[in-house]
Design an enzyme around this catalytic site. Structure first.
Site, PDB file in Angstrom:
ATOM      1  N   HIS A  13     135.973  -1.997  18.335  1.00  0.00           N
ATOM      2  CA  HIS A  13     134.939  -2.508  19.173  1.00  0.00           C
ATOM      3  C   HIS A  13     133.925  -1.580  19.697  1.00  0.00           C
ATOM      4  CE1 HIS A  13     136.590  -1.077  23.020  1.00  0.00           C
ATOM      5  NE2 HIS A  13     137.861  -1.153  22.305  1.00  0.00           N
ATOM      6  N   ASP A  65     137.395   5.327  23.297  1.00  0.00           N
ATOM      7  CA  ASP A  65     137.996   3.777  23.304  1.00  0.00           C
ATOM      8  C   ASP A  65     136.589   3.154  23.439  1.00  0.00           C
ATOM      9  OD1 ASP A  65     139.586   1.438  25.609  1.00  0.00           O
ATOM     10  OD2 ASP A  65     138.874   1.377  23.444  1.00  0.00           O
ATOM     11  N   GLU A  70     134.608  -6.476  24.015  1.00  0.00           N
ATOM     12  CA  GLU A  70     136.184  -6.379  23.799  1.00  0.00           C
ATOM     13  C   GLU A  70     136.868  -6.127  25.310  1.00  0.00           C
ATOM     14  OE1 GLU A  70     140.200  -4.370  23.543  1.00  0.00           O
ATOM     15  OE2 GLU A  70     138.197  -3.736  24.516  1.00  0.00           O
ATOM     16  N   GLU A  71     136.013  -5.389  25.927  1.00  0.00           N
ATOM     17  CA  GLU A  71     136.607  -4.675  27.152  1.00  0.00           C
ATOM     18  C   GLU A  71     136.610  -5.787  28.228  1.00  0.00           C
ATOM     19  OE1 GLU A  71     137.521  -0.668  26.122  1.00  0.00           O
ATOM     20  OE2 GLU A  71     138.436  -2.248  27.631  1.00  0.00           O
TER      21      GLU A  71
HETATM   22 ZN   LIG Z   1     139.582  -0.475  23.013  1.00  0.00          ZN
END
Ligand SMILES: [Zn+2]
Length: 385
Positions: A91, A204, A238-239
């Site tokens: 992502h 991330d 995604e988050e």
């Molecule tokens: Zn992630």
């Protein structure tokens, strides 16, 4: 408040840190790519700067590139015709925030995008991405001198946090271009700490994006045709709920899905293996269970087998936290074998996440070995119950 004087410390630091002692390796392609990705602003819903980098790298390897209806970017590496469709998803979005409104005094109130701890919000530098360009902001912290003793160890609630851009009024703030809906990201520069350890914002999941792109480059370099069709996908949002993985899977129609992620490491003081078992430097990680998914058992065994054959250390994770794109891929159509494959990362969803370079290298090595082995027979075997 007294502080320890710097001069006495400096020589000690010089001796202790290999970087300063000139032992550090010059930045290589992977490090430069990760730095560019980590520094690029791309909170959920505002992934364009990251998408540009991902699309550029996909095209550089000769892939046809398209997007789904939500903004996920898809690159296709055609292998032998009729082979299984393998979707690799990383992502592009990071946790961030969005401007809610500007107060009459010129302070900016915001809404969070993705999961944050309230204690990670105050006394930080941020960048507001306005239509007139980036604006630096700080999340102010009340001075200790005017904070009652009983409040000194209290976390400021997220709705009480504000951003100060130095403006004296609403008009002055708006003259900078700040508007409701503008995205906000941490203002942290990618930094090499000691040799082989990096910190920066958005590991991330920029580490997953780097894994995706470098694996592609290595496979192309090898030149061999894979017995499948590989879809290199940078997903969005995604988050905020695995949204891009849902739409991208409908576009790709995978037979097997692998999400490439930043793993949840708790190998720091106060951390416990009950929360997360993975450690920096101990190799890439396969997720057996998290808040949204139980791994496909035959795909798990396949990863374990290939890693053992290649002599690559592989960690496992069983956690109650976190949900990744693979959970969405697993629920594609009538169910699709999927796995979450990660690089252990400390301090996720903060201004300063950290990874170990060797874990990234080994993760890429494993994917380069594993993907050419996902032929029709193997995928059929993995999909069998
Ligand atoms: Zn992630």
């Amino acid at each position: 408040m007294r502080v320890r004087t710097l001069p006495r410390l400096f020589p000690l630091i010089l001796l202790a840190s290999p970087c300063l002692a000139g032992q550090a390796h010059p930045a290589d392609r992977v490090e430069r790519l990760l730095e560019e990705l980590s520094n690029a602003p791309g909170p959920s819903g505002f992934e364009a700067p990251v998408r540009e980098i991902v699309a550029r790298e996909l095209r550089a390897q000769g892939l046809e590139v398209s997007t789904d209806g939500l903004g996920s970017v898809i690159g296709v590496l055609h292998g032998s015709p009729g082979g299984p469709r393998i979707m690799l998803a990383a992502h592009m979005d990071e946790v961030g925030a969005m401007v809610r409104f500007v107060t009459p005094e010129g302070m900016v109130k915001f809404q969070l995008l993705g999961g944050w701890l309230d204690q990670a919000l105050v006394d930080q530098r941020w960048t507001i991405l306005t239509s007139q360009g980036p604006v630096t902001a700080i999340s102010g912290l009340r001075s200790v001198h005017i904070t009652p003793a009983e409040d000194r160890n209290r976390v400021t609630a997220r709705d009480d946090v504000f951003l100060d851009v130095g403006a004296r009024s609403k008009d002055e703030a708006e003259a900078l271009g700040i508007r409701a809906g503008d995205p906000i990201v941490p203002a942290t520069a990618f930094t090499k700490l000691v040799d082989g350890r990096y910190t920066g914002k958005a590991m991330d999941d920029r580490v997953g994006c780097a894994m995706l792109l470098e694996t592609l480059r290595r496979l192309k370099e090898q030149g061999s045709k894979t017995p499948n069709t590989l879809y290199f996908v940078g997903t969005v949002q995604e988050e905020v709920g695995l949204r891009g993985a849902h739409t991208a899977a409908l576009a790709v129609k995978p037979d097997l899905g692998i999400s490439l992620e930043a793993g949840i490491a708790a190998d720091h003081p106060g951390g416990r293996a009950d929360w997360a078992q993975e450690r920096l430097g101990a190799g890439p990680v396969i997720y057996l269970a998290d808040a949204a998914m139980l791994v496909n058992l035959r795909l798990r065994d396949f990863f374990v087998r290939v890693a053992a054959d290649a002599n690559i250390p592989l960690q496992t994770e069983v956690t109650t936290g976190g949900a990744e794109d693979s959970a969405e891929l697993q629920r594609y159509a009538a169910g699709t074998p999927s796995i979450n494959f990660a690089v252990a990362t400390r301090y996720l969803h903060s201004h300063n996440s950290m990874i170990e370079r060797a874990d990234l290298d080994r993760a890429i090595d494993l994917l380069v070995k594993l993907l050419p082995r996902l032929d029709s027979k193997t995928v059929a075997e993995i999909s069998r119950f």
